[in-house]
Design an enzyme around this catalytic site. Structure first.
Site, short mmCIF file in Angstrom:
data_model
loop_
_atom_site.label_atom_id
_atom_site.label_comp_id
_atom_site.label_asym_id
_atom_site.label_seq_id
_atom_site.Cartn_x
_atom_site.Cartn_y
_atom_site.Cartn_z
N LYS A 93 0.84 -1.19 0.00
CA LYS A 93 0.00 0.00 0.00
C LYS A 93 0.89 1.26 0.00
O LYS A 93 0.67 2.18 -0.75
CB LYS A 93 -0.89 -0.06 1.24
N GLU A 133 10.57 -4.91 4.18
CA GLU A 133 10.59 -6.32 3.74
C GLU A 133 10.24 -6.45 2.26
O GLU A 133 10.93 -7.11 1.49
CB GLU A 133 9.58 -7.16 4.55
N GLY A 183 -4.63 -2.09 5.52
CA GLY A 183 -3.86 -3.24 5.02
C GLY A 183 -4.52 -4.57 5.33
O GLY A 183 -4.68 -5.42 4.45
N ARG A 184 -4.94 -4.76 6.57
CA ARG A 184 -5.49 -6.07 6.98
C ARG A 184 -6.92 -6.29 6.48
O ARG A 184 -7.50 -7.35 6.73
CB ARG A 184 -5.39 -6.22 8.49
N GLU A 191 -4.00 -6.78 15.28
CA GLU A 191 -3.49 -5.47 14.86
C GLU A 191 -4.60 -4.42 15.00
O GLU A 191 -4.34 -3.25 15.22
CB GLU A 191 -2.98 -5.53 13.40
N HIS A 193 -4.23 -33.56 18.06
CA HIS A 193 -3.01 -34.29 18.44
C HIS A 193 -1.91 -33.32 18.82
O HIS A 193 -0.74 -33.68 18.83
CB HIS A 193 -2.57 -35.19 17.28
N LYS A 213 9.93 -1.05 13.89
CA LYS A 213 10.46 -0.71 12.55
C LYS A 213 11.54 0.37 12.69
O LYS A 213 12.61 0.27 12.11
CB LYS A 213 9.35 -0.16 11.66
O1 F6P Z 1 2.63 -4.27 9.92
C1 F6P Z 1 2.21 -2.99 9.67
C2 F6P Z 1 1.61 -2.83 8.32
O2 F6P Z 1 1.40 -1.46 8.12
C3 F6P Z 1 0.30 -3.60 8.14
O3 F6P Z 1 -0.79 -2.94 8.65
C4 F6P Z 1 0.28 -3.77 6.66
O4 F6P Z 1 -0.63 -4.75 6.31
C5 F6P Z 1 1.72 -4.12 6.39
O5 F6P Z 1 2.45 -3.31 7.29
C6 F6P Z 1 2.20 -3.94 4.98
O6 F6P Z 1 2.13 -2.61 4.55
P1 F6P Z 1 2.26 -2.21 3.05
O7 F6P Z 1 1.15 -2.80 2.28
O8 F6P Z 1 2.22 -0.70 3.03
O9 F6P Z 1 3.59 -2.71 2.54
#
Ligand code: F6P
Length: 522
Positions: A209, A215, A269-270, A355, A386, A513
């Protein structure tokens, strides 16, 4: 318009619930069933092909009435209107919360800052449809002119967990494309995913987003380097597409403007798997199925919006959860789907719920004095039987369970399915009824060894009275999965409203972060 700001513990119904809890906390559910032979019917709800049986909970009609009253006192009705209406209820980020617009089928406009968002939503859906079609039928080709065989989704958090869970959940409906997910910054993750892929026939979907997530950008750069070992800079436009709100940054990466799928800051995001973030879902199962998935969610949205709280599935789910979390002091909830396809449901729900509601400051900016978001965990039945179910059956903690079962097996193996479903029902029954000392004694009597019986008896007794909800769905398909996920989204929303917290920001993930970045600079 802002949400109301009501401390739930100061409401009349909360005070009543405390008294009611003291009076009823030791009542065994078995006696509630004995008192009311219609209990199961009264405490079951039907929505399309989904049946929710919540009769195996430590509650009476009075409990439910008080909880519904609590929802009313916390102005849930007004909050739902603002949620669907595009009000900026994500106040700390000054944003509307409109994942429901992504699956909306009403003709009415949905306004954000005076502008209807629906034309853009539909335009993006059309773009997803056209693109999906071209990739699936092979007319959209990679840089060397070959059609795609593989898709790699590069993203993390909401840009990974939702699509990943649904692609695996609906694997039965997949086409010839093989979908992979890279999320972790652990270089071994990306290395393992790309090691067997052919750059010529792999489509990379970068989903972020913000397009600033460490990452995702690191993984995307690593993949780009790997890709450029076989291709040229100019070829990126054929094999890379992106989903983001940050168009400039995406273009700087080398992605062609026409291959950028937009999303909006009013989608968290979620909650974003219904947007172009779900592109890998559409590619994996085809747009028609993706549309059915959205339609299932939309149908649940309508149910949630229009149904009286006492018959409203997401509201009931939230109220039951609050009952255990805030009155019984349960700290966690376990979700157990009886289908291997939903192996990734728990990690998805963890982000969705934890979250959103892992907050300790209320909408007034003050430290809360009561429990908020609970811990969500789970895995698939029967594997969990199990593994961790021992603790749920006989441990010291009260852990409410959501069992999710399907009447039909997708591959039609009746023998397996009967055994699977026997376990589904047996687990709920065992948690509810337990096994008394008399029953254990009767079972062991045959050995004739009284000494041994008396020695082992305490270990074999199950107190029961352990709560569960049972979701029984006709069949795992795009529509039913869409409805199920939407019900958990709305459950999360209702909880946040009653706990008087902001469910749609996530400042709690920022500090880690920042510190990681500082450590990198040193
Ligand atoms: O972990 C924090 C967060 O902002 C989440 O809410 C989101 O889903 C994720 O990082 C990834 O963010 P982006 O889509 O901006 O890379």
């Amino acid at each position: 318009m802002s949400l109301f700001n009501i401390n739930p513990t100061k409401t009349a119904s909360w005070k009543e619930l405390i008294k009611h809890y003291e009076e009823t906390k030791d009542v065994h559910m078995k006696s509630l069933f004995l008192e009311d032979s219609d209990r199961k019917d009264k405490m079951s709800l039907q929505f399309e092909d989904l049946n929710l049986d919540f009769s195996k909970n430590r509650m009476t009609e009075k409990t439910m009435n008080l909880l519904v009253e609590l929802a009313k006192e916390c102005e849930l009705e007004d909050a739902i209107e603002k949620y669907f209406g595009g009000d900026k209820i994500n106040e700390t980020e000054n944003r509307a919360v409109l994942h429901t617009a992504l699956r909306n089928k009403d003709a009415n406009p949905i306004l954000v800052d005076g502008k209807d968002v629906m034309p853009e939503v539909n335009e993006t859906l059309n773009k997803i449809e056209a693109f999906t079609e071209e990739v699936v039928n092979g007319s959209f080709k990679g840089y060397s002119g070959k059609s795609f065989t593989d898709v790699v989704n590069i993203g993390i958090g909401g840009s990974d967990l939702g699509p990943n869970m649904v692609v695996e959940g609906l694997h039965f409906y997949k086409n010839h494309l093989n979908t992979h997910f890279v999320s972790n910054i652990d270089g071994d993750h990306v290395a393992e995913v790309i090691k067997d892929l052919n750059p010529e026939t792999t489509l990379f979907v970068i989903v972020s987003k913000t397009f600033t997530t460490q990452e995702t950008l690191t993984n995307a750069e690593t993949i780009k380097k790997w890709f450029l070992q076989s291709a040229k800079e100019d070829d990126i436009q054929y094999n890379f597409v992106a989903v983001s709100t940050n168009l400039e940054k995406v273009k700087n990466f080398g992605i062609d403007e026409k291959n950028i799928f937009t999303m909006w800051n009013w989608v968290g995001g979620r909650y974003s798997l219904w947007s172009a973030v779900g592109l890998s879902i559409s590619l994996a199962i085809g747009f028609e199925n993706f549309r059915k998935f959205l339609d299932g969610a939309y149908a649940m949205d309508q149910h949630f919006k229009k149904t009286d709280f006492s018959k409203n599935i997401p509201v009931i789910m939230a109220l039951i959860s609050i009952w255990y979390n805030n009155f019984f002091g349960s700290e966690s909830e376990v979700v157990i789907p009886y289908t291997q396809y939903l192996q990734k449901l728990a990690p998805f729900l963890q982000q969705l719920s934890m979250e959103s509601n892992g907050k300790s400051v209320d909408r007034n900016g003050e430290e809360v004095t009561y429990q908020t978001g609970n811990i969500i965990w789970g895995n698939t039945g029967t594997n969990v039987q199990h593994a961790f179910m021992q603790l749920v059956h006989q441990g010291t903690k009260l852990i409410p369970v959501d069992f999710i079962g399907f009447k039909e097996s997708l591959h039609g193996n009746e023998d397996h399915h009967q055994k699977l479903m026997a376990n589904f029902y047996a687990q709920a029954e065992a948690l509810y009824a337990g096994k008394t000392a008399e029953e254990v004694h009767l079972d062991m009597k045959i050995s004739g060894d009284e000494k041994k019986i008396n020695h082992l008896l305490p270990f074999k007794v199950f107190n029961g009275n352990r709560p569960s909800n049972m979701f029984l769905i006709e069949k795992l398909d795009p529509r039913s999965l869409g409805s199920l996920i939407s019900s958990y989204e709305h459950k999360t929303f209702v909880q946040g409203i009653i706990w008087n917290i902001y469910s749609f920001d996530q400042f709690g993930v920022e500090l880690g972060k920042e510190l990681a970045n500082k450590l990198l600079i040193k």
